[in-house]
Design a protein around this motif. Structure first.
Motif, PDB file in Angstrom:
ATOM      1  N   GLY A 128       0.875  -1.189  -0.021  1.00 25.87           N
ATOM      2  CA  GLY A 128      -0.012   0.045   0.001  1.00 25.87           C
ATOM      3  C   GLY A 128       0.787   1.418  -0.158  1.00 25.87           C
ATOM      4  N   SER A 129       0.258   2.274  -0.326  1.00 29.24           N
ATOM      5  CA  SER A 129       0.775   3.650   0.060  1.00 29.24           C
ATOM      6  C   SER A 129       0.378   4.668   0.787  1.00 29.24           C
ATOM      7  N   PRO A 130       0.769   5.394   1.685  1.00 25.31           N
ATOM      8  CA  PRO A 130       0.495   6.310   2.538  1.00 25.31           C
ATOM      9  C   PRO A 130      -0.464   7.027   2.294  1.00 25.31           C
ATOM     10  N   MET A 131      -1.635   7.015   3.296  1.00 26.11           N
ATOM     11  CA  MET A 131      -2.835   7.785   3.076  1.00 26.11           C
ATOM     12  C   MET A 131      -2.837   8.940   4.046  1.00 26.11           C
ATOM     13  N   ARG A 132      -2.946  10.250   3.573  1.00 31.20           N
ATOM     14  CA  ARG A 132      -2.781  11.281   4.429  1.00 31.20           C
ATOM     15  C   ARG A 132      -3.906  11.565   5.404  1.00 31.20           C
ATOM     16  N   ILE A 133      -3.657  12.019   6.762  1.00 30.04           N
ATOM     17  CA  ILE A 133      -4.594  12.351   7.646  1.00 30.04           C
ATOM     18  C   ILE A 133      -4.338  13.847   8.209  1.00 30.04           C
ATOM     19  N   ALA A 134      -5.595  14.718   8.451  1.00 25.76           N
ATOM     20  CA  ALA A 134      -5.395  15.888   8.777  1.00 25.76           C
ATOM     21  C   ALA A 134      -6.779  16.153   9.540  1.00 25.76           C
ATOM     22  N   VAL A 135      -6.665  16.279  10.980  1.00 29.39           N
ATOM     23  CA  VAL A 135      -7.783  16.115  11.507  1.00 29.39           C
ATOM     24  C   VAL A 135      -7.808  17.024  12.975  1.00 29.39           C
ATOM     25  N   GLY A 136      -8.761  17.309  13.643  1.00 31.37           N
ATOM     26  CA  GLY A 136      -8.695  17.989  14.576  1.00 31.37           C
ATOM     27  C   GLY A 136      -8.872  19.415  14.761  1.00 31.37           C
ATOM     28  N   ASP A 137      -8.306  20.003  15.779  1.00 30.09           N
ATOM     29  CA  ASP A 137      -8.622  21.500  15.687  1.00 30.09           C
ATOM     30  C   ASP A 137      -7.588  22.231  14.688  1.00 30.09           C
ATOM     31  N   TRP A 138      -8.012  23.513  14.058  1.00 31.03           N
ATOM     32  CA  TRP A 138      -7.145  24.222  13.196  1.00 31.03           C
ATOM     33  C   TRP A 138      -6.369  25.078  13.971  1.00 31.03           C
ATOM     34  N   LEU A 139      -5.008  24.957  13.738  1.00 31.98           N
ATOM     35  CA  LEU A 139      -4.083  26.092  14.391  1.00 31.98           C
ATOM     36  C   LEU A 139      -3.802  27.005  13.455  1.00 31.98           C
ATOM     37  N   SER A 140      -4.647  28.286  13.804  1.00 29.21           N
ATOM     38  CA  SER A 140      -4.385  29.278  12.618  1.00 29.21           C
ATOM     39  C   SER A 140      -2.813  29.929  12.738  1.00 29.21           C
ATOM     40  N   ARG A 141      -2.168  29.892  13.805  1.00 29.38           N
ATOM     41  CA  ARG A 141      -0.929  30.583  13.787  1.00 29.38           C
ATOM     42  C   ARG A 141       0.017  29.753  12.939  1.00 29.38           C
ATOM     43  N   ALA A 142      -0.070  28.446  13.185  1.00 33.19           N
ATOM     44  CA  ALA A 142       0.902  27.315  12.275  1.00 33.19           C
ATOM     45  C   ALA A 142       0.016  27.091  10.945  1.00 33.19           C
ATOM     46  N   GLN A 143      -1.214  27.486  10.702  1.00 28.09           N
ATOM     47  CA  GLN A 143      -1.806  27.191   9.394  1.00 28.09           C
ATOM     48  C   GLN A 143      -1.926  25.330   8.993  1.00 28.09           C
ATOM     49  N   GLN A 144      -2.399  24.710  10.127  1.00 26.03           N
ATOM     50  CA  GLN A 144      -2.386  23.468   9.956  1.00 26.03           C
ATOM     51  C   GLN A 144      -3.569  22.852  11.141  1.00 26.03           C
ATOM     52  N   LYS A 145      -3.788  21.429  10.702  1.00 25.30           N
ATOM     53  CA  LYS A 145      -4.465  20.610  11.763  1.00 25.30           C
ATOM     54  C   LYS A 145      -3.839  20.355  12.778  1.00 25.30           C
ATOM     55  N   ALA A 146      -4.464  20.180  14.102  1.00 26.91           N
ATOM     56  CA  ALA A 146      -3.648  19.569  15.249  1.00 26.91           C
ATOM     57  C   ALA A 146      -3.289  18.122  15.024  1.00 26.91           C
ATOM     58  N   VAL A 147      -3.738  17.289  14.395  1.00 23.28           N
ATOM     59  CA  VAL A 147      -3.406  15.607  13.924  1.00 23.28           C
ATOM     60  C   VAL A 147      -2.838  15.751  12.874  1.00 23.28           C
ATOM     61  N   GLU A 148      -1.758  15.492  12.266  1.00 22.34           N
ATOM     62  CA  GLU A 148      -1.198  15.492  11.115  1.00 22.34           C
ATOM     63  C   GLU A 148      -0.482  14.036  10.778  1.00 22.34           C
ATOM     64  N   GLY A 149      -0.602  13.371   9.618  1.00 27.33           N
ATOM     65  CA  GLY A 149       0.294  12.321   9.376  1.00 27.33           C
ATOM     66  C   GLY A 149      -0.161  11.472   8.141  1.00 27.33           C
ATOM     67  N   TYR A 150       0.087  10.162   8.461  1.00 25.00           N
ATOM     68  CA  TYR A 150      -0.591   9.143   7.477  1.00 25.00           C
ATOM     69  C   TYR A 150      -0.742   7.974   8.023  1.00 25.00           C
ATOM     70  N   ILE A 151      -1.288   7.168   7.288  1.00 28.10           N
ATOM     71  CA  ILE A 151      -1.706   5.508   7.812  1.00 28.10           C
ATOM     72  C   ILE A 151      -1.421   5.000   6.434  1.00 28.10           C
ATOM     73  N   GLU A 152      -0.954   3.684   6.604  1.00 22.51           N
ATOM     74  CA  GLU A 152      -0.761   2.906   5.405  1.00 22.51           C
ATOM     75  C   GLU A 152      -0.817   1.407   5.827  1.00 22.51           C
ATOM     76  N   ILE A 153      -1.599   0.681   4.736  1.00 22.38           N
ATOM     77  CA  ILE A 153      -2.062  -0.768   4.993  1.00 22.38           C
ATOM     78  C   ILE A 153      -1.259  -1.634   3.855  1.00 22.38           C
TER      79      ILE A 153
END
Length: 253
Positions: A128-153
């Protein structure tokens, strides 16, 4: 204690999970066709509602490798909460883990960030290939989600799930640097002018305060998950860190 050690032991949520997983139904709508090696895959991402400052292992300053480029998205949310996924996700009511997710959230100790279920063929030697994850609160100063990364099967003889997630929070606000500039000059002063008069004239010249732009505040790492786990069909698997966790379930069709 290392983060990876904490991730390997589902001790933090054990009591609530034991309640949530008791007498769960295994039903659900299956695909019309059930080819060999076809599965229903289910993943639930949770956040444990705990003050990050209370975590014994402080990970601020840990070196985190850059997020890798992924060809697909499992569950990605933007600043407005709009979800993007390259999978054809099933209805939450069809999921075996749906009831567990509801019980955990109703306990008041957890927040469900994502509940994804889908049908897929995982043949032998599936890479498999990595599948992106981006969930949780939006961190406005960092311009990203609180939980980020990937899951691969992947699948060799058995299914394997690799979880690579970072849990972030906003970093501290940078102090604003103020620079003082004095405008105007003191001229036309005779040699006989007393030193005190010169000091008084200089003091009466108003300074100009120049505000320096603060550096962008990066996100601070709270905890992470780095683990690959072998999966047995029709068993609930739990991978966690002190603040986030992932439930995984596969049902062979």
């Amino acid at each position: 204690m290392q983060a990876t050690d904490r991730c390997s032991k589902p001790t933090l949520m054990g009591a609530a999970l034991a309640v949530a997983f008791t007498l769960l139904p295994t039903g659900g709508v299956q695909a019309q066709e059930s080819p060999k090696d076809s599965y229903r895959a289910e993943i639930v991402i949770l956040q444990r509602l705990v003050d990050p400052a209370s975590i014994e292992e402080q990970m601020t300053g840990k070196q985190v490798e850059p997020v890798i480029e992924t060809a697909s998205s499992l569950w990605v949310e933007d600043a407005s909460g709009r979800r993007i996924s390259d999978l054809q996700l099933t209805n939450k009511n069809e999921m075996h883990l749906g009831s567990a997710a509801r019980r955990l959230e109703n306990s008041g100790n957890f927040r469900v960030l994502a509940t994804a279920g889908w049908y897929q063929n995982f043949p032998q030697n599936y890479d498999g290939s990595p599948m992106r994850i981006a969930v949780g609160d939006w961190l406005s100063r960092a311009q990203q989600k609180a939980v980020e990364g990937y899951i691969e099967i992947d699948r060799k003889r058995y299914l394997h799930v690799s979880v690579h997630l970072n849990h972030w929070q906003e970093g501290p606000v940078q102090e604003v640097n103020l620079q003082t500039e004095t405008t105007g000059t003191v001229s036309g002063i005779s040699e006989t002018t007393e030193t005190s008069s010169i000091a008084e004239m200089a003091t009466n010249t108003p300074p100009v305060m120049v505000m320096a732009d603060p550096e962008p505040t990066p996100a601070e790492l709270v905890t992470w998950i780095r683990e690959t786990r072998r999966m047995r069909s029709e068993e609930i698997h739990f991978i966690d860190s002190p603040t986030i966790g992932v439930l995984v379930f596969f049902k062979k069709l």
